[in-house]
Design a protein around this motif. Structure first.
Motif, PDB file in Angstrom:
ATOM      1  N   ASP A 178       0.819  -1.200   0.000  1.00 18.49           N
ATOM      2  CA  ASP A 178       0.000   0.000   0.000  1.00 18.49           C
ATOM      3  C   ASP A 178       0.864   1.266   0.000  1.00 18.49           C
ATOM      4  OD1 ASP A 178      -2.303   1.546   0.397  1.00 18.49           O
ATOM      5  OD2 ASP A 178      -1.923   1.592   2.552  1.00 18.49           O
TER       6      ASP A 178
ATOM      7  N   ASN B 116       0.124   4.174   1.069  1.00 20.14           N
ATOM      8  CA  ASN B 116       0.035   4.855   2.363  1.00 20.14           C
ATOM      9  C   ASN B 116       0.973   4.233   3.394  1.00 20.14           C
ATOM     10  OD1 ASN B 116      -1.860   6.943   1.967  1.00 20.14           O
ATOM     11  ND2 ASN B 116      -3.484   5.409   1.873  1.00 20.14           N
ATOM     12  N   ALA B 117       1.101   2.910   3.335  1.00 15.80           N
ATOM     13  CA  ALA B 117       1.999   2.241   4.282  1.00 15.80           C
ATOM     14  C   ALA B 117       3.447   2.654   4.009  1.00 15.80           C
ATOM     15  CB  ALA B 117       1.840   0.727   4.173  1.00 15.80           C
TER      16      ALA B 117
ATOM     17  N   LEU C 122       3.834   6.047   5.442  1.00 15.47           N
ATOM     18  CA  LEU C 122       3.941   5.974   6.903  1.00 15.47           C
ATOM     19  C   LEU C 122       5.361   5.617   7.323  1.00 15.47           C
ATOM     20  CD1 LEU C 122       2.039   5.895   9.527  1.00 15.47           C
ATOM     21  CD2 LEU C 122       2.441   3.446   9.381  1.00 15.47           C
TER      22      LEU C 122
ATOM     23  N   ARG D 250      10.204  -5.070   7.335  1.00 20.35           N
ATOM     24  CA  ARG D 250       9.063  -4.840   8.220  1.00 20.35           C
ATOM     25  C   ARG D 250       7.766  -4.561   7.473  1.00 20.35           C
ATOM     26  NH1 ARG D 250      10.188  -4.389  13.489  1.00 20.35           N
ATOM     27  NH2 ARG D 250      12.374  -4.211  14.072  1.00 20.35           N
TER      28      ARG D 250
ATOM     29  N   PRO E 206       6.540  -8.958   4.674  1.00 16.18           N
ATOM     30  CA  PRO E 206       5.311  -9.520   5.237  1.00 16.18           C
ATOM     31  C   PRO E 206       4.080  -9.266   4.364  1.00 16.18           C
ATOM     32  CG  PRO E 206       6.386  -8.063   6.841  1.00 16.18           C
ATOM     33  CD  PRO E 206       7.177  -7.980   5.574  1.00 16.18           C
TER      34      PRO E 206
ATOM     35  N   THR F 291       0.132 -16.154   9.751  1.00 16.00           N
ATOM     36  CA  THR F 291      -0.973 -16.282  10.695  1.00 16.00           C
ATOM     37  C   THR F 291      -2.004 -15.177  10.519  1.00 16.00           C
ATOM     38  OG1 THR F 291       0.388 -15.070  12.235  1.00 16.00           O
ATOM     39  CG2 THR F 291       0.394 -17.447  12.453  1.00 16.00           C
ATOM     40  N   TRP F 292      -1.744 -14.288   9.554  1.00 13.04           N
ATOM     41  CA  TRP F 292      -2.651 -13.158   9.378  1.00 13.04           C
ATOM     42  C   TRP F 292      -3.300 -13.247   8.007  1.00 13.04           C
ATOM     43  CZ3 TRP F 292       2.492 -13.176   8.688  1.00 13.04           C
ATOM     44  CH2 TRP F 292       2.974 -12.704   7.467  1.00 13.04           C
ATOM     45  N   SER F 293      -4.375 -12.488   7.807  1.00 11.04           N
ATOM     46  CA  SER F 293      -4.950 -12.353   6.478  1.00 11.04           C
ATOM     47  C   SER F 293      -4.844 -10.893   6.097  1.00 11.04           C
ATOM     48  CB  SER F 293      -6.402 -12.797   6.480  1.00 11.04           C
ATOM     49  OG  SER F 293      -7.163 -11.910   7.268  1.00 11.04           O
ATOM     50  N   ASN F 294      -4.547 -10.629   4.854  1.00 12.16           N
ATOM     51  CA  ASN F 294      -4.338  -9.231   4.441  1.00 12.16           C
ATOM     52  C   ASN F 294      -5.666  -8.506   4.253  1.00 12.16           C
ATOM     53  OD1 ASN F 294      -1.651  -8.807   4.574  1.00 12.16           O
ATOM     54  ND2 ASN F 294      -1.249  -9.175   2.412  1.00 12.16           N
TER      55      ASN F 294
ATOM     56  N   VAL G 247      -3.736   2.195   8.250  1.00 14.47           N
ATOM     57  CA  VAL G 247      -2.507   1.562   7.779  1.00 14.47           C
ATOM     58  C   VAL G 247      -1.844   0.750   8.893  1.00 14.47           C
ATOM     59  CG1 VAL G 247      -0.555   1.877   6.230  1.00 14.47           C
ATOM     60  CG2 VAL G 247      -2.136   3.750   6.547  1.00 14.47           C
TER      61      VAL G 247
ATOM     62  N   MET H 266      -0.379  -2.846  10.410  1.00 16.56           N
ATOM     63  CA  MET H 266       0.263  -4.020   9.845  1.00 16.56           C
ATOM     64  C   MET H 266      -0.525  -5.262  10.299  1.00 16.56           C
ATOM     65  SD  MET H 266       2.725  -2.388   8.418  1.00 16.56           S
ATOM     66  CE  MET H 266       2.227  -0.676   8.487  1.00 16.56           C
ATOM     67  N   PRO H 267      -1.150  -5.989   9.365  1.00 18.57           N
ATOM     68  CA  PRO H 267      -2.026  -7.089   9.785  1.00 18.57           C
ATOM     69  C   PRO H 267      -1.265  -8.242  10.451  1.00 18.57           C
ATOM     70  CG  PRO H 267      -1.835  -7.025   7.396  1.00 18.57           C
ATOM     71  CD  PRO H 267      -1.160  -5.790   7.914  1.00 18.57           C
ATOM     72  N   TRP H 268       0.047  -8.320  10.241  1.00 17.13           N
ATOM     73  CA  TRP H 268       0.810  -9.411  10.853  1.00 17.13           C
ATOM     74  C   TRP H 268       1.243  -9.058  12.272  1.00 17.13           C
ATOM     75  CZ3 TRP H 268       1.917  -6.805   6.387  1.00 17.13           C
ATOM     76  CH2 TRP H 268       2.884  -5.809   6.472  1.00 17.13           C
TER      77      TRP H 268
ATOM     78  N   LEU I 277       5.671  -0.339  16.887  1.00 20.35           N
ATOM     79  CA  LEU I 277       6.427  -0.240  15.636  1.00 20.35           C
ATOM     80  C   LEU I 277       7.334   1.006  15.524  1.00 20.35           C
ATOM     81  CD1 LEU I 277       6.820  -1.612  12.796  1.00 20.35           C
ATOM     82  CD2 LEU I 277       5.000  -0.115  11.975  1.00 20.35           C
TER      83      LEU I 277
ATOM     84  N   TRP J  84      -6.627  -6.619  12.315  1.00 23.40           N
ATOM     85  CA  TRP J  84      -7.719  -6.729  11.336  1.00 23.40           C
ATOM     86  C   TRP J  84      -9.012  -7.223  11.970  1.00 23.40           C
ATOM     87  CZ3 TRP J  84      -8.508 -12.005  11.237  1.00 23.40           C
ATOM     88  CH2 TRP J  84      -7.392 -12.811  11.508  1.00 23.40           C
TER      89      TRP J  84
END
Lengths: 278, 270
Positions: free
Chosen positions: A175, A177-178, A181, A195, A199, A275-278, B100, B102-104, B113, B147
């Protein structure tokens, strides 16, 4: 700024997950129904196969009944040559997968990270992706001979591209925006990569790796069909020539089992790593 | 002053002034140069809360990003504190419309962070993160996946993350625009209270006049194409602010002044 080509879409749509439509019927959410219904379909299918073959509706020589196939599976499991062939095919698959997906990760990372690689290589990646690469199997046979090498190469080539494409897609899905950031925090290039970019890319990349493992087995078998002295593909071919169709079916069932076991293993690994979903 | 010393741990850091003199910015586009900001003069005092309002295309986001050091400007001078803007300054916090996250990372890890990126280590960080989570009311959700949270809660995490390094200047680019009306007002009031407690110099970019009036000491109205200051309205409402003030004649009068300043400027304004 270099012109960025149309961002590649994740090329791989995983079909194995049952679409999650909310079951309207509460009965369909019961565990015994969820397990029982597919089992019922299996029983009906195998039953129909058995009856059709036993009654002569289909020629029992070309389509031997399910019971014969099952007997052949038990018979095969006692034979050393079967286990040896399975071991050969498994080695070809895993070696091809490791080589193909490692190279795919490297090329995908370069293509996804550096615009110059993307501009230079993307047309070729798309072109090769859309070429039926199994057609190369006879060429590999000529180059690398009847041994395991030509099958490993076939498996590697066939599973290389989904990894490349999904790695590129994953890396380009970060993204904007990320990124901004991370800039406001003064993140270094390597901090942003480890970071944020890595991921973000991981789930999409891993989907490509999962596909690659399935394709690696396909590549190994195709390689064996075209020319080999050992392996499960060779067994399928030989049993068919000898009109031992039940034995041929049995090998195919075992191939399905191998494919499912490999899939279960990679799925397990995915759950551990992502372990996460985007 | 060349290097800003890290703020004292746990202390409330006050703000620092922001001064822009004759700032111009023109984007180069395929159809030719597009002036977005023209002769912007703006002086924001230490601890002041200023809102930038104006129609789409008036360059208010561009202005905020210039102050954050994210994009360069053509000419003029900009000072944040005593330094020129620069990305990665830990005395400047930036908050976006999107959370924004971080989903992880868990909620707590998301708030941690900025410390990780600043390579700050030490036993003071963990209690500081808990304090921030408490501040935004998310102590009980600290171990959740980001999330799993609602949009409003995600924006609270973003707020805690923005405050993590205790910046002196808070730059907010429509931080509540993606929220529903109720959450928007609620979170706006909380940020107002935090501002009143902490005294950080704050700039808010917003489309909402009531939000600007509720939160600000001063409202800068920007006209569109090119963006220029068309109004500088002081908000003389007492602090602490409260939702009850919306109904007062003073509040309505200030809103009217902002609308009048923007009258004739193209664009939809709520």
């Amino acid at each position: 700024m270099t012109t960025i080509q149309t961002p590649p879409q994740p090329a791989v749509v995983r079909a194995e997950t049952v679409p999650h439509t909310k079951p309207k019927d509460p009965l369909l959410s019961r565990t015994w129904v969820k397990v029982g219904l597919p089992l019922l379909v299996l029983a009906l299918g195998v039953g129909a196969w058995e009856v059709a073959s036993q009654t002569g509706l289909v020629n029992p020589i070309t389509v031997p009944p399910a019971s014969d196939t099952f007997a052949a599976m038990i018979d095969l499991s006692t034979k050393d040559y079967f286990w040896h062939a399975a071991w050969i095919t498994l080695q070809e698959t895993l070696l091809g997968f490791l080589i193909g997906s490692t190279l795919g990760l490297v090329l995908g990372a370069l293509t996804g990270t550096f615009a110059v690689f993307r501009t230079a290589l993307w047309p070729f990646i798309v072109a090769i992706q859309n070429t039926p690469r199994v057609a190369l199997a006879p060429v590999f046979l000529t180059w690398f001979g009847f041994g395991m090498t030509s099958k490993v190469v076939m498996a590697a080539v066939i599973c290389f591209f989904p990894v490349v494409i999904n790695t590129v897609a994953g890396l380009s899905s970060v993204d904007a925006n990320a990124r901004m950031l991370f800039r406001t925090y003064g993140a270094t290039t390597s901090q942003t990569f480890f970071r944020l970019t890595l991921p973000t890319a991981a789930p999409v990349t891993f989907a490509g790796i999962k596909t690659a493992l399935t394709l690696a087995l396909l590549g190994a078998i195709v390689g064996e069909f075209v020319g080999a002295s050992e392996g499960l593909g060779v067994l399928v071919n030989e049993f068919n020539f000898q009109l031992e169709v039940a034995m041929g079916f049995a090998v195919v069932v075992y191939l399905a089992v191998i494919g499912l076991i490999l899939y279960a293993l990679i799925e397990w690994l995915e759950r551990r790593l992502i372990t996460w979903s985007n | 002053m060349t290097v800003t010393a890290p703020p004292a741990r746990g202390a409330i850091t006050a703000g620092e002034p922001i001064r822009l003199t004759s700032v111009n910015k023109t984007y180069t586009t395929a159809t030719g140069p597009l002036p977005v900001l023209q002769d912007i003069d703006l002086h924001i005092e230490t601890g002041e809360f200023v809102s930038l309002v104006g129609p789409s295309g008036c360059g208010k986001s561009t202005l905020l990003k210039i102050i954050a050091g994210l994009i360069p400007f053509d000419n003029g001078t900009v000072h944040v504190g005593e330094q020129a803007p620069k990305e990665g300054r830990r005395d400047v916090g930036f908050m976006l419309q999107q959370s924004v996250l971080m989903p992880w990372l868990s909620v707590r890890e998301n708030v941690t962070l900025p410390f990780a990126i600043a390579r700050e280590k030490g036993s003071h960080i963990a209690p500081r993160v808990e304090e921030l989570l408490e501040l935004v009311g998310l102590s009980h959700s600290a171990d959740m996946n980001s999330w799993e949270l609602s949009g409003g809660m995600q924006q609270r995490v973003a707020l805690a993350r923005t405050l993590a390094l205790d910046p002196r200047v808070l730059l907010m680019d429509e931080p509540f625009a993606a929220l529903d009306e109720f959450k928007r007002e609620h979170l706006g009031l909380e940020v107002t209270k935090m501002h009143e407690d902490m005294g950080k110099t704050s700039i808010l970019v917003t489309h909402s006049i009531p939000e600007a009036v509720m939160m600000s000491d001063r409202i800068i109205a920007l006209g569109a194409r090119p963006g220029r200051v068309v109004g500088d309205i002081r908000v003389d409402l007492p602090r602490p602010r409260s939702a009850a003030m919306i109904a007062t004649p003073e509040f309505q009068d200030i809103s009217r002044q902002v609308r009048e300043a923007l009258a004739g400027e193209d664009g939809s304004i709520s």
